[in-house]
Design a protein around this motif. Structure first.
Motif, PDB file in Angstrom:
ATOM      1  N   VAL A 177       9.172  -2.359  10.176  1.00  0.00           N
ATOM      2  CA  VAL A 177       9.009  -0.919  10.337  1.00  0.00           C
ATOM      3  C   VAL A 177      10.357  -0.329  10.707  1.00  0.00           C
ATOM      4  O   VAL A 177      10.965  -0.718  11.696  1.00  0.00           O
ATOM      5  N   VAL A 178      10.828   0.584   9.880  1.00  0.00           N
ATOM      6  CA  VAL A 178      12.115   1.221  10.107  1.00  0.00           C
ATOM      7  C   VAL A 178      11.940   2.436  11.002  1.00  0.00           C
ATOM      8  O   VAL A 178      12.756   2.703  11.880  1.00  0.00           O
ATOM      9  N   VAL A 216       0.811  -1.212   0.000  1.00  0.00           N
ATOM     10  CA  VAL A 216       0.000   0.000   0.000  1.00  0.00           C
ATOM     11  C   VAL A 216       0.852   1.274   0.000  1.00  0.00           C
ATOM     12  O   VAL A 216       0.464   2.277  -0.569  1.00  0.00           O
ATOM     13  N   GLY A 217       2.012   1.226   0.602  1.00  0.00           N
ATOM     14  CA  GLY A 217       2.860   2.414   0.684  1.00  0.00           C
ATOM     15  C   GLY A 217       3.542   2.729  -0.631  1.00  0.00           C
ATOM     16  O   GLY A 217       3.625   1.892  -1.533  1.00  0.00           O
ATOM     17  N   PHE A 270       9.952  -1.704   5.101  1.00  0.00           N
ATOM     18  CA  PHE A 270      10.236  -2.523   3.940  1.00  0.00           C
ATOM     19  C   PHE A 270       9.624  -3.895   4.161  1.00  0.00           C
ATOM     20  O   PHE A 270       9.301  -4.272   5.287  1.00  0.00           O
ATOM     21  N   VAL A 271       9.430  -4.617   3.075  1.00  0.00           N
ATOM     22  CA  VAL A 271       8.807  -5.933   3.120  1.00  0.00           C
ATOM     23  C   VAL A 271       9.870  -6.970   2.762  1.00  0.00           C
ATOM     24  O   VAL A 271      10.544  -6.837   1.741  1.00  0.00           O
ATOM     25  N   THR A 272      10.001  -7.991   3.596  1.00  0.00           N
ATOM     26  CA  THR A 272      10.978  -9.042   3.335  1.00  0.00           C
ATOM     27  C   THR A 272      10.435 -10.025   2.300  1.00  0.00           C
ATOM     28  O   THR A 272       9.256  -9.976   1.933  1.00  0.00           O
ATOM     29  N   ALA A 273      11.285 -10.929   1.863  1.00  0.00           N
ATOM     30  CA  ALA A 273      10.879 -11.943   0.885  1.00  0.00           C
ATOM     31  C   ALA A 273       9.772 -12.841   1.431  1.00  0.00           C
ATOM     32  O   ALA A 273       8.957 -13.355   0.663  1.00  0.00           O
ATOM     33  N   LEU A 323      12.594   0.397   0.289  1.00  0.00           N
ATOM     34  CA  LEU A 323      12.017   1.159   1.385  1.00  0.00           C
ATOM     35  C   LEU A 323      10.732   1.812   0.890  1.00  0.00           C
ATOM     36  O   LEU A 323      10.679   2.342  -0.222  1.00  0.00           O
ATOM     37  N   ARG A 324       9.683   1.748   1.704  1.00  0.00           N
ATOM     38  CA  ARG A 324       8.373   2.304   1.342  1.00  0.00           C
ATOM     39  C   ARG A 324       7.910   3.237   2.458  1.00  0.00           C
ATOM     40  O   ARG A 324       8.360   3.129   3.591  1.00  0.00           O
ATOM     41  N   GLN A 325       6.978   4.126   2.115  1.00  0.00           N
ATOM     42  CA  GLN A 325       6.352   4.958   3.140  1.00  0.00           C
ATOM     43  C   GLN A 325       4.853   4.906   2.969  1.00  0.00           C
ATOM     44  O   GLN A 325       4.334   4.929   1.865  1.00  0.00           O
TER      45      GLN A 325
END
Length: 90
Positions: free
Chosen positions: A84-85, A47-48, A75-78, A60-62
């Motif tokens: 959440v960073v 969604v980010g 970020f989303v792992t495999a 990296l997403r926001q």
């Protein structure tokens, strides 16, 4: 007809810096706002918006929730775990 299963939610994990930010949250309103954003992300990790950067490592997403005034960097792992960073109040 077999019942349809809901898709599995992504697991949420926190980086050390995000965990430190969480320790400093004392307001119930802020906790509610963050919970709402994390639920949205766990249901749909894509969604980010992607944050431009290098292509080495995870993207990296926001995610910004305009209603609750919350921005979350992640970020989303495999394995579809959302890490959440940083939790950043807008």
């Amino acid at each position: 007809m077999a019942p349809q299963q809901n898709p599995r939610r992504a697991r949420i994990a926190f980086s050390d810096s995000a965990a430190k930010q969480l320790e400093n949250i004392t307001s119930e309103a802020e906790i509610h706002a963050l919970d709402r954003a994390l639920v949205v992300i766990s249901v749909d990790p894509d969604v980010g918006e992607p944050i431009p950067g290098d292509t080495v490592g995870p993207q990296l997403r926001q995610y910004t929730d305009e209603v609750e005034q919350v921005r979350v960097l992640y970020f989303v792992t495999a394995l579809r775990t959302v890490v959440v960073v940083a939790y950043i109040e807008v």
